[in-house]
Enzyme design. Sequence first.
Site, mmCIF file in Angstrom:
data_model
loop_
_atom_site.group_PDB
_atom_site.id
_atom_site.type_symbol
_atom_site.label_atom_id
_atom_site.label_comp_id
_atom_site.label_asym_id
_atom_site.label_seq_id
_atom_site.Cartn_x
_atom_site.Cartn_y
_atom_site.Cartn_z
ATOM 1 N N HIS A 80 -2.068 -5.524 1.660
ATOM 2 C CA HIS A 80 -3.375 -6.178 1.546
ATOM 3 C C HIS A 80 -3.143 -7.646 1.256
ATOM 4 C CE1 HIS A 80 -7.498 -6.915 0.249
ATOM 5 N NE2 HIS A 80 -6.979 -7.602 -0.760
ATOM 6 N N PHE A 104 -15.095 4.427 7.634
ATOM 7 C CA PHE A 104 -13.743 4.753 7.180
ATOM 8 C C PHE A 104 -13.586 4.674 5.664
ATOM 9 C CE2 PHE A 104 -13.717 0.197 8.414
ATOM 10 C CZ PHE A 104 -13.312 -0.395 7.228
ATOM 11 N N ASN A 150 -1.992 0.128 6.796
ATOM 12 C CA ASN A 150 -1.454 -1.135 7.304
ATOM 13 C C ASN A 150 -0.559 -1.881 6.309
ATOM 14 O OD1 ASN A 150 -3.462 -2.037 5.657
ATOM 15 N ND2 ASN A 150 -4.609 -3.139 7.211
ATOM 16 N N GLU A 163 -10.031 -10.086 -7.081
ATOM 17 C CA GLU A 163 -9.070 -8.990 -6.912
ATOM 18 C C GLU A 163 -7.914 -9.099 -7.922
ATOM 19 O OE1 GLU A 163 -10.102 -8.629 -2.156
ATOM 20 O OE2 GLU A 163 -8.121 -9.301 -2.755
ATOM 21 N N TYR A 208 -12.809 -1.553 -3.213
ATOM 22 C CA TYR A 208 -13.239 -1.653 -1.807
ATOM 23 C C TYR A 208 -14.752 -1.501 -1.653
ATOM 24 C CZ TYR A 208 -8.383 -1.610 -0.257
ATOM 25 O OH TYR A 208 -7.065 -1.943 -0.016
ATOM 26 N N LYS A 232 0.825 -1.215 0.000
ATOM 27 C CA LYS A 232 0.000 0.000 0.000
ATOM 28 C C LYS A 232 0.863 1.271 0.000
ATOM 29 C CE LYS A 232 -3.805 -2.385 2.336
ATOM 30 N NZ LYS A 232 -4.850 -2.284 3.378
#
Length: 139
Positions: free
Chosen positions: A117, A59, A114, A128, A51, A11
Amino acid sequence: MTGNRTFTMIKPDAVENGHIGAILEKITAAGFKIVAMKYTQLSKRDAREFYAVHKERPFFGELVDFMTRGPIVAAILEKDNAVDDFRALIGATNPAEAAEGTIRRLYATSIGENAVHGSDSDENAGIEGAFHFSGREVF
Ligand code: CMP
């Protein structure tokens, strides 16, 4: 036991902080083979679509802004039991709860930012992977 492919993204936070090399080293040292990989940047439209499952979450806006603020590395990885083994390698979503030695424990800064993924099921790994690598027979 899950199938033999999963999908990952390094990310924007981890790319900005210079961790691409260290994260790829952890991934390959754990026995994953990289079968497709690209350095790219998501548009807002891409991130909202990728997403979409989280669109009602409080969020969601923050997540879309974060995932589009800089480049990412997207990859398809191969190993026996890929989805489960990769989730073990990256650790819990919240780095404060991630096990010692996991990628998120080492490189993530918060529950939102974070570092990596990892697909949560074989089905999502296929969806994905196809989202990022359309036009290739990746799954
Ligand atoms: P990931 O599991 O890869 O995909 C969904 C993402 O939403 C997750 O990583 C985090 O980046 C983000 N996310 C999950 N929970 C929160 C939260 N409570 N606050 C902000 N972002 C979150």
